[in-house]
Scaffold this active site. Structure first.
Site, PDB file in Angstrom:
ATOM      1  N   ARG A  52       0.862  -1.188   0.000  1.00 40.31           N
ATOM      2  CA  ARG A  52       0.000   0.000   0.000  1.00 40.31           C
ATOM      3  C   ARG A  52       0.895   1.233   0.000  1.00 40.31           C
ATOM      4  NH1 ARG A  52      -3.516  -2.643  -1.635  1.00 40.31           N
ATOM      5  NH2 ARG A  52      -5.474  -3.253  -0.649  1.00 40.31           N
ATOM      6  N   GLU A  65      -4.199   7.477  -5.131  1.00 42.11           N
ATOM      7  CA  GLU A  65      -4.271   6.939  -6.494  1.00 42.11           C
ATOM      8  C   GLU A  65      -5.542   7.426  -7.182  1.00 42.11           C
ATOM      9  OE1 GLU A  65      -4.034   2.700  -5.945  1.00 42.11           O
ATOM     10  OE2 GLU A  65      -2.077   2.825  -4.979  1.00 42.11           O
ATOM     11  N   HIS A  74      -1.244   0.102  -9.911  1.00 44.51           N
ATOM     12  CA  HIS A  74      -1.894  -0.796  -8.940  1.00 44.51           C
ATOM     13  C   HIS A  74      -2.443  -2.057  -9.631  1.00 44.51           C
ATOM     14  CE1 HIS A  74      -4.007  -0.863  -4.774  1.00 44.51           C
ATOM     15  NE2 HIS A  74      -3.715  -2.097  -5.189  1.00 44.51           N
TER      16      HIS A  74
HETATM   17  P1  NAP Z   1      -0.323 -11.256   5.021  1.00 44.39           P
HETATM   18  O1  NAP Z   1      -0.261 -12.693   4.642  1.00 44.39           O
HETATM   19  O2  NAP Z   1      -1.179 -10.850   6.144  1.00 44.39           O
HETATM   20  O3  NAP Z   1       1.184 -10.761   5.273  1.00 44.39           O
HETATM   21  C1  NAP Z   1       1.524  -9.571   5.885  1.00 44.39           C
HETATM   22  C2  NAP Z   1       2.729  -9.807   6.766  1.00 44.39           C
HETATM   23  O4  NAP Z   1       3.147  -8.568   7.354  1.00 44.39           O
HETATM   24  C3  NAP Z   1       2.467 -10.767   7.932  1.00 44.39           C
HETATM   25  O5  NAP Z   1       3.550 -11.647   8.053  1.00 44.39           O
HETATM   26  C4  NAP Z   1       2.380  -9.832   9.130  1.00 44.39           C
HETATM   27  O6  NAP Z   1       2.775 -10.415  10.348  1.00 44.39           O
HETATM   28  C5  NAP Z   1       3.364  -8.760   8.747  1.00 44.39           C
HETATM   29  N1  NAP Z   1       3.136  -7.513   9.496  1.00 44.39           N
HETATM   30  C6  NAP Z   1       1.970  -6.918   9.813  1.00 44.39           C
HETATM   31  N2  NAP Z   1       2.179  -5.780  10.477  1.00 44.39           N
HETATM   32  C7  NAP Z   1       3.523  -5.666  10.610  1.00 44.39           C
HETATM   33  C8  NAP Z   1       4.359  -4.706  11.228  1.00 44.39           C
HETATM   34  N3  NAP Z   1       3.853  -3.643  11.832  1.00 44.39           N
HETATM   35  N4  NAP Z   1       5.689  -4.911  11.167  1.00 44.39           N
HETATM   36  C9  NAP Z   1       6.220  -5.995  10.579  1.00 44.39           C
HETATM   37  N5  NAP Z   1       5.461  -6.946   9.978  1.00 44.39           N
HETATM   38  C10 NAP Z   1       4.128  -6.771   9.987  1.00 44.39           C
HETATM   39  O7  NAP Z   1      -0.782 -10.380   3.781  1.00 44.39           O
HETATM   40  P2  NAP Z   1      -0.521 -10.663   2.220  1.00 44.39           P
HETATM   41  O8  NAP Z   1      -1.607 -11.493   1.658  1.00 44.39           O
HETATM   42  O9  NAP Z   1       0.890 -11.094   2.041  1.00 44.39           O
HETATM   43  O10 NAP Z   1      -0.732  -9.171   1.647  1.00 44.39           O
HETATM   44  C11 NAP Z   1       0.086  -8.101   2.087  1.00 44.39           C
HETATM   45  C12 NAP Z   1      -0.477  -6.774   1.608  1.00 44.39           C
HETATM   46  O11 NAP Z   1      -0.295  -6.663   0.210  1.00 44.39           O
HETATM   47  C13 NAP Z   1      -1.998  -6.612   1.797  1.00 44.39           C
HETATM   48  O12 NAP Z   1      -2.300  -6.096   3.073  1.00 44.39           O
HETATM   49  C14 NAP Z   1      -2.388  -5.661   0.685  1.00 44.39           C
HETATM   50  O13 NAP Z   1      -2.487  -4.354   1.190  1.00 44.39           O
HETATM   51  C15 NAP Z   1      -1.231  -5.744  -0.294  1.00 44.39           C
HETATM   52  N6  NAP Z   1      -1.645  -6.215  -1.626  1.00 44.39           N
HETATM   53  C16 NAP Z   1      -1.519  -5.380  -2.688  1.00 44.39           C
HETATM   54  C17 NAP Z   1      -1.849  -5.822  -3.952  1.00 44.39           C
HETATM   55  C18 NAP Z   1      -1.695  -4.939  -5.163  1.00 44.39           C
HETATM   56  O14 NAP Z   1      -2.548  -4.960  -6.029  1.00 44.39           O
HETATM   57  N7  NAP Z   1      -0.621  -4.202  -5.277  1.00 44.39           N
HETATM   58  C19 NAP Z   1      -2.341  -7.130  -4.148  1.00 44.39           C
HETATM   59  C20 NAP Z   1      -2.448  -7.953  -3.037  1.00 44.39           C
HETATM   60  C21 NAP Z   1      -2.090  -7.480  -1.773  1.00 44.39           C
HETATM   61  P3  NAP Z   1       1.717 -11.240  11.238  1.00 44.39           P
HETATM   62  O15 NAP Z   1       1.682 -12.580  10.598  1.00 44.39           O
HETATM   63  O16 NAP Z   1       2.326 -11.220  12.579  1.00 44.39           O
HETATM   64  O17 NAP Z   1       0.407 -10.514  11.151  1.00 44.39           O
END
Ligand code: NAP
Length: 326
Positions: A242, A271, A290
């Site tokens: 994000r 955006e 995006h």
């Molecule tokens: P996820 O599986 O929840 O992974 C996020 C990771 O970040 C988890 O390991 C989490 O730890 C860690 N985390 C959370 N808060 C943190 C902090 N303050 N400091 C350090 N680590 C932290 O999510 P995901 O499916 O990989 O997706 C990640 C993000 O990508 C989404 O939230 C979304 O905003 C973004 N995204 C963007 C697109 C795009 O179109 N560009 C597409 C898909 C996703 P914990 O396990 O301890 O919670």
């Protein structure tokens, strides 16, 4: 007397198959025209519906939820749910569905593509050719990028997408380091070949840093001048999570001054951005609109999950993926 049908608001049209499924069951209102749906219109429509299908740019804040007197389910067409006021939804016992997993591979693919692009200066070269500026060929120092093998990638947020990036990077021969809120179990670290480091060390030692933490109050603007200053001059910053996680003003300063070598970004503070945006003027920035999850297959799977979450939520069944509000 026939039972009246539930009402659903979609802030944008989904795939035809999804619309057909929804129309069979519900009275639906689909916003068309200005994106995002203007707040006034959203406020008036939300008061009448039982379910909402929304997108990551729709701000479902306290005021919207207060007005949503009949709302039972919010189903977002995204894995990120930073646009929804979770506390207010919880207080009103509104269930929230989202679409993790199905978009992990597509987003990880784009992340690797952006990293390679930035490190090998592909888009920069494309811009140069189209601008009619390719004058010299094949010189020892012309358009040089950096080797990938032997370099270190720093993954910030080792969740679903971060781990998928690690898997893809292994054959490139990069050393994999990561920082996340929780350290992974040892066997998982071993499987991914990833080493846990502090946030500061991640920024100090990596040749490419890729951001995969969600946008929360803890991660808001966390990648700022303090961390950018720690990066090597030859390092690259990739963000497919994000935009608001990075302080864009600081990033522009770092790119302009040569504090870092490059950035490749799929997401921005606000955006869409236009050609006059500071980042669009940076030679060493690769920009994408995006498109992390934007493949035909993935977007279709996201639509399937979005409507199933909505239908199951309204039918009091277990959603495919629901946000844990505890
Ligand atoms: P996820 O599986 O929840 O992974 C996020 C990771 O970040 C988890 O390991 C989490 O730890 C860690 N985390 C959370 N808060 C943190 C902090 N303050 N400091 C350090 N680590 C932290 O999510 P995901 O499916 O990989 O997706 C990640 C993000 O990508 C989404 O939230 C979304 O905003 C973004 N995204 C963007 C697109 C795009 O179109 N560009 C597409 C898909 C996703 P914990 O396990 O301890 O919670």
């Amino acid at each position: 007397m026939a039972k009246s049908r539930m009402k659903i608001l979609l802030t944008r049209k989904l795939h035809e198959f999804a619309m057909t499924e929804l129309k069979k069951r519900y009275d639906i209102y689909v916003h068309s025209g200005e994106i995002p749906m203007p707040k006034g219109k959203l406020l008036s429509k939300i008061s009448q519906v039982d379910g909402l299908v929304c997108f990551p740019y729709d701000v479902i804040d306290e005021e919207i939820i207060e007005n949503a007197k009949k709302l039972k389910v919010i189903s977002t067409y995204s894995v990120g749910y930073d646009h929804i006021d979770l506390q207010k939804a919880k207080a009103r016992k509104i269930k929230i569905g989202y679409t993790p997993d199905v978009l992990t591979n597509a987003t990880a693919d784009l992340t690797v593509a952006l990293m390679l692009d930035s490190m090998r200066r592909i888009t920069e070269g494309d811009r140069m050719i189209r601008g009619g500026n390719w004058k010299v060929i094949f010189g020892p120092h012309d358009y040089v990028g950096t080797d990938i093998e032997g370099k270190t990638i720093g993954i910030f947020g080792m969740g679903r997408i971060g781990s998928a990036v690690a898997k893809r990077i292994t054959p490139f021969g990069m050393k994999i380091t990561y920082h996340s809120r929780h350290r992974l179990p040892k066997n998982q670290e071993k499987k991914l070949g990833a080493k846990f480091v502090s946030l500061d060390e991640l920024f100090e030692k990596s040749d490419a840093i890729t951001v995969h933490v969600p946008y929360t109050k803890e991660t808001r603007g966390i990648v700022d001048m303090r961390l950018l200053k720690k990066m090597k001059k030859t390092s690259h910053l990739i963000n497919t999570s994000r935009g608001k996680i990075i302080n864009e003003k600081d990033l522009i300063k770092a790119l302009r001054s040569g504090m870092i070598a490059g950035a490749a970004l799929d997401v921005f503070e606000k955006e869409p951005i236009g050609k006059n945006h500071g980042l669009a003027k940076m030679r060493n920035a690769v920009l994408a609109p995006h498109i992390g999850s934007s493949t035909t297959e993935t977007r279709k799977k996201m639509a399937e999950i979005t409507i199933k979450n909505l239908i199951y939520g309204l039918e009091q069944k277990k959603m495919i993926y629901s946000v844990n509000l505890d």
